[in-house]
Design an enzyme around this catalytic site. Structure first.
Site, PDB file in Angstrom:
ATOM      1  N   LYS A 199     -18.315   6.827   6.834  1.00  0.00           N
ATOM      2  CA  LYS A 199     -18.735   7.766   5.799  1.00  0.00           C
ATOM      3  C   LYS A 199     -18.148   7.277   4.480  1.00  0.00           C
ATOM      4  O   LYS A 199     -16.930   7.219   4.314  1.00  0.00           O
ATOM      5  CB  LYS A 199     -18.240   9.171   6.119  1.00  0.00           C
ATOM      6  CG  LYS A 199     -18.598  10.147   5.024  1.00  0.00           C
ATOM      7  CD  LYS A 199     -18.272  11.566   5.403  1.00  0.00           C
ATOM      8  CE  LYS A 199     -18.515  12.494   4.244  1.00  0.00           C
ATOM      9  NZ  LYS A 199     -18.194  13.879   4.580  1.00  0.00           N
ATOM     10  N   LYS A 257     -23.183   6.860   6.883  1.00  0.00           N
ATOM     11  CA  LYS A 257     -23.602   7.834   5.890  1.00  0.00           C
ATOM     12  C   LYS A 257     -23.093   7.420   4.511  1.00  0.00           C
ATOM     13  O   LYS A 257     -21.915   7.082   4.409  1.00  0.00           O
ATOM     14  CB  LYS A 257     -23.001   9.180   6.295  1.00  0.00           C
ATOM     15  CG  LYS A 257     -23.196  10.292   5.326  1.00  0.00           C
ATOM     16  CD  LYS A 257     -22.461  11.500   5.819  1.00  0.00           C
ATOM     17  CE  LYS A 257     -22.470  12.539   4.735  1.00  0.00           C
ATOM     18  NZ  LYS A 257     -21.683  13.683   5.058  1.00  0.00           N
TER      19      LYS A 257
HETATM   20  C1  PBG Z   1     -18.184  16.970   4.030  1.00  0.00           C
HETATM   21  C2  PBG Z   1     -19.627  16.595   4.056  1.00  0.00           C
HETATM   22  C3  PBG Z   1     -20.366  16.118   2.965  1.00  0.00           C
HETATM   23  C4  PBG Z   1     -21.653  15.894   3.427  1.00  0.00           C
HETATM   24  C5  PBG Z   1     -21.689  16.228   4.773  1.00  0.00           C
HETATM   25  N1  PBG Z   1     -20.423  16.631   5.155  1.00  0.00           N
HETATM   26  C6  PBG Z   1     -20.002  15.971   1.540  1.00  0.00           C
HETATM   27  C7  PBG Z   1     -18.729  15.397   1.162  1.00  0.00           C
HETATM   28  O1  PBG Z   1     -18.163  14.533   1.847  1.00  0.00           O
HETATM   29  O2  PBG Z   1     -18.242  15.823   0.118  1.00  0.00           O
HETATM   30  C8  PBG Z   1     -22.759  15.382   2.561  1.00  0.00           C
HETATM   31  C9  PBG Z   1     -24.121  15.428   3.132  1.00  0.00           C
HETATM   32  C10 PBG Z   1     -25.192  15.259   2.137  1.00  0.00           C
HETATM   33  O3  PBG Z   1     -24.976  14.869   0.983  1.00  0.00           O
HETATM   34  O4  PBG Z   1     -26.344  15.518   2.524  1.00  0.00           O
HETATM   35  N2  PBG Z   1     -17.685  17.500   5.167  1.00  0.00           N
END
Ligand code: PBG
Length: 350
Positions: A199, A257
């Site tokens: 991520k 991601k």
């Molecule tokens: C945080 C989380 C995020 C997303 C999913 N889980 C945002 C972040 O890390 O601040 C983003 C998903 C998206 O942008 O569609 N737990």
């Protein structure tokens, strides 16, 4: 082998639908799709301005959506809570409240016994007043080990509510292992863990953060700045190391991601790990394509089709996309048109 023009003319294989279809290397199907959804405690569903076409669902409407989704052949739904700001605090304690809308949604979805996997995010950002994914130290850093203990509890509660797959997206060290051992201790050994292995600290999460109401402070402040725990966009070796760690701690599936800007990582993890791999077409990617379609009066479906197909081509087994239900309808329509056409031509000739 010497390949030369004109004995080799690639256009011969592109001249008609039948040969294009026969030689198509990658396909996208409804079975590849997972729909991420937002659920809140209010009694009505309301649109999300930052994500055109997406809603903050009330639990009852979400159930109806899930039924329709299962009919379309989509395999899973991924739940994210939207919490009223009055319930947010420094510790994100509403995560553990009986009224947590995700827990209520899981219970209802489970009762409905749909042929649909229920995935739930495990992180604290929708519940904390500061918008970080975990608990903070006095100097404002996310406290890794305290956060991990808390998230393991959350993973267990979600599993006990009936969640099939928990998906820690917090990017702390050791979350997967802590969740796995707590699940084992409580005889929840069937619960799958989807690790957000790679991520990235991405600029594409903005619309999601507005959707869950995770506050947006200055560029180098929380929560816009999650670089002390999310992965640097320049790294891919680190993704492989993270995959090994996640697998050694009991992850069942891995995730990359965002998707479109990290397809090289999808390809690498797919070829270098022997584990099912998902990728997440995140909120910024969805909004970007939606706005482009709007601005140019283009049909959004072929744009999404191409972008989701590229995830498959890179090696993803499954793709989370806010566009999943619309894509499933589009694929079903494409298949129906093709079938109608071949029926017509077959009956003409025989
Ligand atoms: C945080 C989380 C995020 C997303 C999913 N889980 C945002 C972040 O890390 O601040 C983003 C998903 C998206 O942008 O569609 N737990």
């Amino acid at each position: 082998m010497i390949i030369r023009y004109p004995s080799t003319r690639l256009r011969r294989r592109r001249q008609a639908p039948w040969i294009r279809d026969l030689t198509q290397e990658t396909e996208l199907s409804c079975q590849d799709l997972i729909w991420p959804v937002f659920v809140h405690s209010a009694t009505k569903s309301i649109p999300i301005p930052s994500l055109p076409g997406q809603m903050r669902w009330c639990v009852d409407d979400l159930l109806k959506q899930a039924e329709a989704l299962a009919m379309l052949g989509i395999k899973a739904i991924a739940l994210f809570p939207v919490v009223d700001p009055i319930h947010k605090n420094h510790h994100g304690s509403f995560a553990f409240n009986d009224k947590n809308p995700v827990i209520l949604a899981i219970q209802k979805l489970k009762q409905a016994q749909l042929p649909l996997g229920i995935i739930s995010d495990v992180a604290l950002d929708p519940y904390t007043s500061h918008g970080h994914d975990g608990l903070l130290t006095p100097c404002g850093q996310v406290d890794n080990d305290k956060t991990v203990t808390q998230l393991a509890q959350l993973g267990l509660i979600l599993a006990q509510a009936g969640c099939d797959m928990v998906a820690p997206s917090d990017m702390q060290d050791g979350t997967v292992g802590a969740i796995r051992s707590l699940l084992e201790q409580h005889h929840c050994h069937h619960t799958l863990i989807l690790s957000y292995t790679a991520k990235y600290a991405s600029a594409f999460y903005g619309p999601f953060r507005s959707a869950v109401g995770a506050a947006k402070l200055g560029v180098h402040q929380a929560p816009s700045d999650k670089r002390s725990y999310q992965m640097h966009p320049g790294n891919t070796d680190e993704a492989l190391l993270a995959a090994q760690l996640a697998l050694s701690q009991g992850a069942d599936c891995l995730m990359v991601k965002p998707a479109m800007t990290y397809l090289d990582v999808v390809y690498r993890l797919r070829t270098e790990t022997q584990t099912p791999l998902f990728c997440y077409q995140v909120s910024g990617e969805y909004a970007m394509l939606k706005h482009y379609a709007q601005q140019t009066a283009a049909d959004a479906a072929p744009l999404f089709y191409e972008s989701l197909l590229s995830c498959k081509r890179a090696g993803a087994h499954g793709i989370l996309s806010y566009y999943a239900p619309e894509m499933a309808k589009y694929i079903a329509d494409l298949n129906a048109t093709e079938q109608a056409f071949s029926k017509k031509t077959v009956s003409k000739h025989y």
